[in-house]
Design an enzyme around this catalytic site. Structure first.
Site, mmCIF file in Angstrom:
data_model
loop_
_atom_site.group_PDB
_atom_site.id
_atom_site.type_symbol
_atom_site.label_atom_id
_atom_site.label_comp_id
_atom_site.label_asym_id
_atom_site.label_seq_id
_atom_site.Cartn_x
_atom_site.Cartn_y
_atom_site.Cartn_z
ATOM 1 N N LYS A 64 4.228 9.170 8.765
ATOM 2 C CA LYS A 64 3.996 8.580 10.096
ATOM 3 C C LYS A 64 4.980 9.084 11.159
ATOM 4 C CE LYS A 64 1.036 5.076 8.255
ATOM 5 N NZ LYS A 64 1.077 4.213 7.112
ATOM 6 N N TYR A 91 0.852 -1.188 0.000
ATOM 7 C CA TYR A 91 0.000 0.000 0.000
ATOM 8 C C TYR A 91 0.886 1.236 0.000
ATOM 9 C CZ TYR A 91 -3.473 3.443 1.597
ATOM 10 O OH TYR A 91 -4.302 4.542 1.718
ATOM 11 N N ASP A 122 9.383 3.007 -0.254
ATOM 12 C CA ASP A 122 8.337 3.640 0.545
ATOM 13 C C ASP A 122 8.531 3.250 2.013
ATOM 14 O OD1 ASP A 122 6.103 4.516 1.846
ATOM 15 O OD2 ASP A 122 4.647 3.605 0.471
HETATM 16 C C1 LIG Z 1 0.383 4.635 5.721
HETATM 17 C C2 LIG Z 1 1.145 4.401 4.500
HETATM 18 C C3 LIG Z 1 1.038 5.268 3.394
HETATM 19 C C4 LIG Z 1 0.031 6.373 3.316
HETATM 20 O O1 LIG Z 1 0.228 7.346 4.265
HETATM 21 P P1 LIG Z 1 -1.016 8.328 4.655
HETATM 22 O O2 LIG Z 1 -0.392 9.320 5.585
HETATM 23 O O3 LIG Z 1 -2.043 7.450 5.269
HETATM 24 O O4 LIG Z 1 -1.490 8.945 3.403
HETATM 25 C C5 LIG Z 1 1.882 5.059 2.315
HETATM 26 N N1 LIG Z 1 2.770 4.054 2.306
HETATM 27 C C6 LIG Z 1 2.885 3.193 3.341
HETATM 28 C C7 LIG Z 1 3.899 2.108 3.282
HETATM 29 C C8 LIG Z 1 2.067 3.325 4.461
HETATM 30 O O5 LIG Z 1 2.165 2.451 5.459
#
Ligand SMILES: *Cc1c(COP(=O)(O)O)cnc(C)c1O
Length: 427
Positions: free
Chosen positions: A267, A144, A239
């Site tokens: 995060k 994701y 990511d």
């Molecule tokens: C949470 C997450 C996102 C998206 O971040 P948001 O702040 O919710 O838009 C993208 N990549 C990874 C790996 C994530 O865990």
């Protein structure tokens, strides 16, 4: 445990907010009960509207590695807030946080702040396309990267939880530029690249996948992608929105020794405030506007409250022995949960990397999304409800990772293990 007030609040929320929530997995839909409404949190604990308390392993989906409402982070936010909450003009706080991130990640020479992980990955993809002059990207089934159009294809948890592999509203014309491969299958990626010679702008992945539970890369997988990208002029986009500053101060890339051309963060770097960031080689980053032609912007980007929370958080993470403590707590919990799981006839498989873990209700091992999808989600739902009832707040989906914070005490972990023993026996 009584949840009357939470259920009332949820009914009221549903009148005004689609599904009653501002992000789908919060609705507890896949675990067969109503969500609990949180009033406040402190350290490892969250408290709901009915006066119940829980030991929290969601930790706002990862950011709260220091635990909730850490006094130093709250102090930094309050001090900054008193001086104004947004200016739409540069502040030195932005440079300070940027410098801290660049020092933590040797491959981030320049970085730009945004307000969410979604924005970070979306912008990194645009930059990769603009820089290479190519349109296609490769992502992995079950990873994701937020909900931007190009990335909402076979996107793990949120989608998996609801059984929707992709989303209506994403035009096929956009999705066709996104190729998806199986996680941990290097040969498949090589074939895909060969079949699309000189057309792939970037390969994006979670270096440890946390949106299909917790899946580590196989030996050689990341290294192989790195080599392939270098050979083919493709940007490797790592990511680390979830893993950054979680698996080590320098994230998964420090831990695993493989470096991306572009890195996405979020995060933890926001310390619980809305932040994302993307960075990488200077040569690539300088293609962004205003220096270059690739457009990207944000009214609240680099927001002073968020920058202060991030700086305060990273400062604390730098303290000697922080990640050793996270590892030790997580290993202790893992052992206890494994012992507890042996009390049920149901097959389970616990996978963990540092302070990220997942108990799959299946034999395992899980090394890609097809494996993860074989889990018994119905039994997971019963386990989740039993744990919640005993005051343990797990992620309300089989396809999400659990997170350890530094605030979790030995007593918290022992209580969690005890609850798990009872919950597993009751299944
Ligand atoms: C949470 C997450 C996102 C998206 O971040 P948001 O702040 O919710 O838009 C993208 N990549 C990874 C790996 C994530 O865990």
């Amino acid at each position: 445990m009584n949840h009357t007030k939470s259920s009332q609040l949820f009914a009221e929320a549903k009148k005004y907010i689609p599904g009653g929530v501002n992000s789908p997995v919060r609705a507890f839909k896949s675990v067969g009960c109503d969500p609990v409404f949180i009033t406040h949190a402190s350290g490892s604990q969250v408290y709901d509207s009915d006066g119940n308390s829980y030991i929290d392993y969601v930790q706002s989906w990862g950011p709260m590695i220091l635990g909730h409402a850490h006094p130093k982070v709250i102090e930094a936010i309050c001090k900054t807030a008193a001086e104004g909450t947004s200016f739409g003009a540069p502040t030195h706080l932005e440079t300070q946080l940027a410098q801290m991130v660049c020092e933590a990640y040797p491959n981030i020479e320049k970085i730009r702040m945004v307000s969410s992980g979604t924005e970070a990955t979306m912008s990194a993809i645009r930059l990769a396309r603009g820089y290479t002059g190519r349109d296609k990207i490769i992502k992995f089934d079950g990873c994701y990267h937020g909900h931007a159009d190009s990335l909402l294809v076979k996107a793990g948890s949120g989608a998996a939880t609801f059984g929707v592999p992709t989303s209506p509203g994403v035009p096929a014309d956009f999705a066709k530029h996104t190729l998806t491969a199986n996680y941990n299958d290097l040969d498949e990626v090589k074939q895909m690249v060969a079949a699309n010679k000189d057309q792939i702008a970037g390969i994006i992945l979670e270096p440890v996948a946390g949106n299909m539970g917790c899946v580590a890369p196989r030996a050689g997988f990341l290294e192989g992608l790195r080599e392939l990208c270098t050979q083919e002029g493709i940007l490797l986009i790592i990511d680390e929105v979830m893993t950054g500053f979680r698996l080590a101060y320098g994230g998964a890339q420090e831990r695993l020794g493989v470096r991306g051309d572009l890195v996405c963060l979020g995060k933890i770097i926001g310390g619980g405030m809305p932040v994302g960031a993307f960075g990488g080689k200077q040569e690539v980053m300088d293609q962004l506007s205003p220096g270059g032609g690739i457009y990207q912007a944000g009214t609240l980007s680099g927001n002073p409250l968020a920058m202060s929370a991030g700086i305060a958080t990273l400062t604390l993470l730098k303290e000697e022995g922080f990640y050793e403590q996270i590892e030790e707590k997580s290993a202790y919990l893992e052992k206890g949960l494994r012992d507890a799981a042996s009390r049920t006839a149901h097959k389970t498989c616990l996978q963990r990397v540092g302070g990220m873990f997942c108990t799959y209700f299946q034999e395992g091992p899980v090394s890609n999304f097809a494996d993860a999808a074989r889990s018994d989600v119905e039994t997971f739902g019963r386990f989740f409800r039993a744990m919640l009832d005993k005051g343990i707040y797990l992620a309300p989906s089989q396809f999400e990772a659990g997170f350890m914070s530094i605030a979790h005490t030995r007593e918290n972990l022992d209580r969690t293990i005890e609850a798990a023993q009872e919950a597993f026996s009751s299944l």
